[in-house]
Motif scaffolding. Structure first.
Motif, PDB file in Angstrom:
ATOM      1  N   HIS A   1      45.408   1.986  -4.734  1.00 26.70           N
ATOM      2  CA  HIS A   1      44.327   0.553  -4.508  1.00 26.70           C
ATOM      3  C   HIS A   1      43.276   0.455  -4.593  1.00 26.70           C
ATOM      4  O   HIS A   1      42.212   1.666  -4.617  1.00 26.70           O
ATOM      5  CB  HIS A   1      44.137   1.374  -2.816  1.00 26.70           C
ATOM      6  N   ALA A   2      43.228  -0.446  -5.430  1.00 23.49           N
ATOM      7  CA  ALA A   2      42.022  -1.189  -5.726  1.00 23.49           C
ATOM      8  C   ALA A   2      41.026  -2.002  -4.315  1.00 23.49           C
ATOM      9  O   ALA A   2      39.922  -1.787  -4.531  1.00 23.49           O
ATOM     10  CB  ALA A   2      42.192  -2.791  -6.409  1.00 23.49           C
ATOM     11  N   VAL A   3      41.669  -2.121  -3.513  1.00 26.77           N
ATOM     12  CA  VAL A   3      40.577  -2.990  -2.371  1.00 26.77           C
ATOM     13  C   VAL A   3      41.578  -2.165  -0.973  1.00 26.77           C
ATOM     14  O   VAL A   3      42.729  -2.408  -0.957  1.00 26.77           O
ATOM     15  CB  VAL A   3      40.464  -4.294  -1.548  1.00 26.77           C
ATOM     16  N   ASP A   4      40.900  -1.209   0.078  1.00 27.93           N
ATOM     17  CA  ASP A   4      41.604  -0.352   0.112  1.00 27.93           C
ATOM     18  C   ASP A   4      40.479  -0.670   2.065  1.00 27.93           C
ATOM     19  O   ASP A   4      40.195  -0.213   3.154  1.00 27.93           O
ATOM     20  CB  ASP A   4      41.229   0.881   0.079  1.00 27.93           C
ATOM     21  N   ASP A   5      41.650  -1.843   2.667  1.00 25.00           N
ATOM     22  CA  ASP A   5      41.454  -2.337   4.382  1.00 25.00           C
ATOM     23  C   ASP A   5      39.838  -2.645   4.141  1.00 25.00           C
ATOM     24  O   ASP A   5      39.621  -1.976   5.294  1.00 25.00           O
ATOM     25  CB  ASP A   5      42.160  -0.844   5.406  1.00 25.00           C
ATOM     26  N   ILE A   6      39.717  -3.144   3.978  1.00 27.27           N
ATOM     27  CA  ILE A   6      38.494  -4.001   3.727  1.00 27.27           C
ATOM     28  C   ILE A   6      37.553  -4.891   4.813  1.00 27.27           C
ATOM     29  O   ILE A   6      38.555  -5.169   5.225  1.00 27.27           O
ATOM     30  CB  ILE A   6      36.949  -3.994   2.933  1.00 27.27           C
ATOM     31  N   SER A   7      36.424  -4.507   5.898  1.00 28.16           N
ATOM     32  CA  SER A   7      36.700  -5.660   7.193  1.00 28.16           C
ATOM     33  C   SER A   7      34.570  -6.285   6.439  1.00 28.16           C
ATOM     34  O   SER A   7      34.640  -5.009   6.530  1.00 28.16           O
ATOM     35  CB  SER A   7      37.396  -5.247   8.394  1.00 28.16           C
ATOM     36  N   PHE A   8      34.566  -7.344   6.442  1.00 25.75           N
ATOM     37  CA  PHE A   8      32.788  -7.262   6.626  1.00 25.75           C
ATOM     38  C   PHE A   8      33.068  -8.581   6.977  1.00 25.75           C
ATOM     39  O   PHE A   8      33.849  -9.586   6.696  1.00 25.75           O
ATOM     40  CB  PHE A   8      32.254  -6.995   5.979  1.00 25.75           C
TER      41      PHE A   8
ATOM     42  N   LEU B   1      30.795 -16.209   6.174  1.00 25.58           N
ATOM     43  CA  LEU B   1      33.015 -15.037   5.309  1.00 25.58           C
ATOM     44  C   LEU B   1      33.618 -14.103   6.124  1.00 25.58           C
ATOM     45  O   LEU B   1      32.345 -13.567   7.178  1.00 25.58           O
ATOM     46  CB  LEU B   1      32.790 -14.807   4.262  1.00 25.58           C
ATOM     47  N   ASP B   2      34.626 -14.744   6.154  1.00 25.60           N
ATOM     48  CA  ASP B   2      34.855 -13.490   7.328  1.00 25.60           C
ATOM     49  C   ASP B   2      36.363 -12.521   6.356  1.00 25.60           C
ATOM     50  O   ASP B   2      36.736 -13.567   6.285  1.00 25.60           O
ATOM     51  CB  ASP B   2      35.543 -13.880   8.609  1.00 25.60           C
ATOM     52  N   ILE B   3      36.464 -10.981   6.634  1.00 29.58           N
ATOM     53  CA  ILE B   3      37.005 -10.951   6.103  1.00 29.58           C
ATOM     54  C   ILE B   3      37.725  -9.218   6.944  1.00 29.58           C
ATOM     55  O   ILE B   3      37.305  -9.068   7.244  1.00 29.58           O
ATOM     56  CB  ILE B   3      36.554  -9.360   4.200  1.00 29.58           C
ATOM     57  N   ILE B   4      38.511  -9.122   6.893  1.00 30.25           N
ATOM     58  CA  ILE B   4      39.642  -8.902   7.657  1.00 30.25           C
ATOM     59  C   ILE B   4      40.573  -7.798   7.415  1.00 30.25           C
ATOM     60  O   ILE B   4      41.875  -9.047   6.415  1.00 30.25           O
ATOM     61  CB  ILE B   4      39.964  -9.547   9.118  1.00 30.25           C
ATOM     62  N   HIS B   5      40.289  -6.763   7.046  1.00 32.84           N
ATOM     63  CA  HIS B   5      41.491  -5.659   6.439  1.00 32.84           C
ATOM     64  C   HIS B   5      42.100  -5.722   5.538  1.00 32.84           C
ATOM     65  O   HIS B   5      43.347  -6.452   5.446  1.00 32.84           O
ATOM     66  CB  HIS B   5      42.714  -5.844   7.448  1.00 32.84           C
ATOM     67  N   LEU B   6      41.326  -6.113   4.237  1.00 31.57           N
ATOM     68  CA  LEU B   6      41.826  -6.347   2.543  1.00 31.57           C
ATOM     69  C   LEU B   6      42.473  -5.815   2.642  1.00 31.57           C
ATOM     70  O   LEU B   6      41.534  -4.884   2.244  1.00 31.57           O
ATOM     71  CB  LEU B   6      40.482  -6.986   2.539  1.00 31.57           C
ATOM     72  N   ASN B   7      43.399  -6.064   1.618  1.00 30.07           N
ATOM     73  CA  ASN B   7      44.150  -4.782   1.068  1.00 30.07           C
ATOM     74  C   ASN B   7      44.804  -4.987  -0.131  1.00 30.07           C
ATOM     75  O   ASN B   7      44.994  -7.055  -0.578  1.00 30.07           O
ATOM     76  CB  ASN B   7      45.360  -3.856   1.374  1.00 30.07           C
ATOM     77  N   LYS B   8      43.892  -4.759  -1.698  1.00 33.64           N
ATOM     78  CA  LYS B   8      44.797  -5.012  -3.039  1.00 33.64           C
ATOM     79  C   LYS B   8      45.557  -3.173  -3.368  1.00 33.64           C
ATOM     80  O   LYS B   8      44.648  -3.032  -3.725  1.00 33.64           O
ATOM     81  CB  LYS B   8      44.806  -6.015  -4.009  1.00 33.64           C
TER      82      LYS B   8
END
Ligand code: ADP
Length: 306
Positions: free
Chosen positions: A19-26, A6-13
Motif C-alpha cells: 500500500h503506497a497510498v492507503d486510504d487517505i482523504s483531505f 483539491l479534494d481527495i477522498i479515500h485515495l488508494n494505490k
C-alpha cells in the motif's frame, strides 16, 4: 461553502500488494499553502502523481476545483502545475523554446507578458538561449518552477522544490512562491526542510507508510506538541530531587532549577497544579518550544503501524 481547490477522498494505490497510498482523504482550501510531509517512502510522490494524473488511481477520487481528475482530465490538467522532484527536462531545447511551447501543450495560448514576468522574477533572462543540458542544478530548478507556472495553473504542486538548492536561492524561490500565492494560486508543497514548512504552510498533513497520520493547522501542531519541555526555577534550593515527579522525566540543572518533560496530553497549567500540590513553589518557568523537526519525529515514531 466554497469548492475546495483539491479534494481527495479515500485515495488508494497499491504496488505489488504494497500500500503506497492507503486510504487517505483531505482537502485544500483555495488560496492555501498546504504542506504534505512524511519520511522517505511515505507515499507523498505517489499522491502527487495521482493528483496530476501521471499515476493511475486504484481507488478513491480526486477533484480539483470541483472537477474529477479522471472524468475531466483535460480540464484538471490545465488547472494544475507540477514541479516534480526529479529534474525532468528536454535536454536539447533552450529555456526560451521550452517556455514558449509549453503553454501550448496545455491548450493555452502563449502569454508573452506572463512569460517575461516569470523569466525576470526567476532570474532566467541571461540564460534564455542555453540548452538545458548546460544548465546548473539551481538554474534547472528555477526553470522548472517557471515551466510549472507557464500555463497559469490555479493549483501549484511543488515536490521538494528546494532540494539541493543553496540558501540564497531557496530564499528567492520562497519569496516568489509567496507572491504567486498572494496572487491567488493555491499551493501544495512537500519539503524536507521542515523549517520552511513551518514558515510557509497554513496547514500541514503528515503521511507515514501510506497513511495520513496527522492533519492540523501549523500553529496548532506546534502548540499541541510544541511545549513538551519545561524549565522551572524553584524558590529554594533542593539538594535532592523532590519526590512526586515520577510522571516526568526530570533533569536537575542546578540546585534551584529542573527541566521536566511533560507526558503526552499534559499541559503546562496541569504541571503547575502538580507542583503546587507537591508544595514546590516556583519563581520562574520557561517552556522550550519544539520545532516542527522534533514534532515530526515524535509523530512518525509514535505512530508506527503495529
Ligand atoms: P515519498 O514520496 O513519500 O518518498 P513514494 O510515493 O515515492 O514516497 O513511495 C511510496 C511507496 O511506494 C514506497 O514504498 C515506494 O517504494 C513505492 N513505490 C512508489 N512508486 C513505485 C512504483 N512505480 N513501483 C513500485 N513501487 C513504488
Amino acid at each position: 461553502m466554497t469548492t475546495p481547490a483539491l479534494d481527495i477522498i479515500h485515495l488508494n494505490k497499491t504496488y505489488n500488494g504494497h500500500h503506497a497510498v492507503d486510504d487517505i482523504s483531505f482537502s485544500i482550501e483555495p488560496g492555501e499553502i498546504f504542506g504534505l510531509l512524511g519520511p522517505n517512502g511515505a507515499g507523498k510522490s505517489t499522491t502527487i502523481n495521482m493528483i496530476s494524473g501521471v499515476t493511475r488511481i486504484d481507488k478513491g477520487t480526486i477533484t480539483v476545483f470541483g472537477y474529477d481528475n479522471q472524468k475531466a482530465y483535460r480540464t484538471t490538467r490545465r488547472m494544475i502545475g507540477v514541479m516534480h522532484q526529479e529534474v525532468v527536462i528536454d535536454n536539447f531545447f533552450t529555456i526560451d523554446q521550452t517556455l514558449r511551447f509549453h503553454a501550448g501543450y496545455y491548450g493555452i495560448p502563449d502569454d508573452p507578458q506572463w512569460r517575461t514576468t516569470l523569466i525576470d522574477r526567476l532570474g532566467l533572462r541571461p540564460h534564455l538561449h542555453k540548452v538545458m543540458i548546460k544548465l546548473s542544478g539551481g538554474l534547472k530548478r528555477r526553470f522548472m518552477i517557471a515551466k510549472a507556472l507557464i500555463h497559469k495553473p490555479n493549483l501549484l504542486i511543488l515536490d521538494e522544490p528546494t532540494a539541493g538548492v543553496d540558501v540564497e536561492l531557496r530564499h528567492t524561490l520562497w519569496e516568489f512562491i509567496r507572491e504567486i500565492n498572494h496572487q491567488g494560486t493555491t499551493i501544495l508543497l512537500t519539503t524536507h526542510y521542515l523549517e520552511e514548512a513551518e514558515q510557509m504552510c497554513k496547514r500541514i498533513a503528515i503521511m507515514n507508510h501510506g497513511k495520513l497520520i496527522t492533519l492540523e493547522e501549523t500553529h496548532r501542531l506546534l502548540q499541541q506538541f510544541g511545549a513538551r519541555r519545561v524549565m522551572v526555577r524553584l524558590n529554594r534550593p533542593y539538594p535532592e530531587l523532590p519526590n512526586g515527579l515520577d510522571a516526568f522525566s526530570v533533569e536537575p540543572l542546578d540546585p534551584f532549577s529542573l527541566r521536566l518533560t511533560l507526558p503526552n496530553q499534559m499541559t503546562v497549567s496541569e504541571l503547575l497544579i502538580v507542583l503546587q500540590r507537591l508544595d514546590l513553589p516556583i519563581v520562574d518557568l520557561e517552556t522550550e518550544r519544539a520545532g516542527l523537526e522534533d514534532i515530526f519525529l515524535q509523530i512518525t515514531q509514535s505512530k508506527e503501524p503495529t
